[in-house]
Design a protein around this motif. Structure first.
Motif, PDB file in Angstrom:
ATOM      1  N   TYR A   1      -7.147   5.544  -4.146  1.00 58.71           N
ATOM      2  CA  TYR A   1      -7.453   4.191  -3.863  1.00 58.71           C
ATOM      3  C   TYR A   1      -6.138   3.272  -4.695  1.00 58.71           C
ATOM      4  N   ASP A   2      -6.422   3.465  -6.070  1.00 59.19           N
ATOM      5  CA  ASP A   2      -5.604   2.455  -6.692  1.00 59.19           C
ATOM      6  C   ASP A   2      -3.968   2.480  -6.341  1.00 59.19           C
ATOM      7  N   ARG A   3      -3.811   4.087  -6.183  1.00 59.99           N
ATOM      8  CA  ARG A   3      -2.401   4.443  -5.050  1.00 59.99           C
ATOM      9  C   ARG A   3      -2.119   3.861  -3.769  1.00 59.99           C
ATOM     10  N   TYR A   4      -3.068   3.888  -2.743  1.00 59.17           N
ATOM     11  CA  TYR A   4      -3.270   3.526  -1.750  1.00 59.17           C
ATOM     12  C   TYR A   4      -3.537   1.854  -1.579  1.00 59.17           C
ATOM     13  N   VAL A   5      -3.624   1.146  -2.479  1.00 62.81           N
ATOM     14  CA  VAL A   5      -3.982  -0.422  -2.978  1.00 62.81           C
ATOM     15  C   VAL A   5      -2.284  -0.555  -3.194  1.00 62.81           C
ATOM     16  N   ALA A   6      -2.113  -0.156  -4.283  1.00 63.02           N
ATOM     17  CA  ALA A   6       0.030  -0.211  -4.674  1.00 63.02           C
ATOM     18  C   ALA A   6       0.996  -0.075  -4.065  1.00 63.02           C
ATOM     19  N   HIS A   7       0.458   1.404  -3.137  1.00 62.33           N
ATOM     20  CA  HIS A   7       1.488   0.909  -1.528  1.00 62.33           C
ATOM     21  C   HIS A   7       1.670  -0.105  -0.573  1.00 62.33           C
ATOM     22  N   ALA A   8       0.128  -0.510  -0.421  1.00 58.04           N
ATOM     23  CA  ALA A   8      -0.111  -1.598   0.768  1.00 58.04           C
ATOM     24  C   ALA A   8       0.693  -2.350   0.809  1.00 58.04           C
ATOM     25  N   ARG A   9       0.326  -2.864  -0.926  1.00 59.24           N
ATOM     26  CA  ARG A   9       0.187  -4.623  -1.369  1.00 59.24           C
ATOM     27  C   ARG A   9       1.808  -4.023  -1.638  1.00 59.24           C
ATOM     28  N   ALA A  10       3.008  -3.270  -1.905  1.00 59.74           N
ATOM     29  CA  ALA A  10       4.483  -3.342  -2.346  1.00 59.74           C
ATOM     30  C   ALA A  10       5.035  -3.010  -1.209  1.00 59.74           C
TER      31      ALA A  10
END
Length: 83
Positions: A42-51
């Protein structure tokens, strides 16, 4: 020449180094556990979505997990769920 008192280290120096070693081990163990259980996905997903798009709407953790489980169960390569 330097005196022996100047060269002598504090007795707390070894305690500090030991505590730092324990802290590093705990951090590595936590990282390994989060990777092994999928908690960090989930943390990787959020970081990717925000980037990718900072204004994009991000799924909640619960919605993300539901989507992830549904995708895993729909993929026949992942096996099947018996229950």
């Amino acid at each position: 020449m330097t005196s022996r008192a100047a060269v002598r280290k504090s007795p707390w120096e070894s305690v500090r180094k030991s505590w730092e070693s324990v802290r590093r081990f705990a951090a590595r163990a936590r990282w390994f556990w989060r990777e092994a259980t999928g908690e960090s996905a989930y943390d990787r997903y959020v970081a990717h979505a925000r980037a990718h798009d900072p204004r994009a709407r991000v799924l909640t953790r619960r919605a993300f997990e539901h989507h992830r489980v549904d995708a895993r169960e729909a993929d026949p390569r992942e096996g099947f769920r018996c229950c």
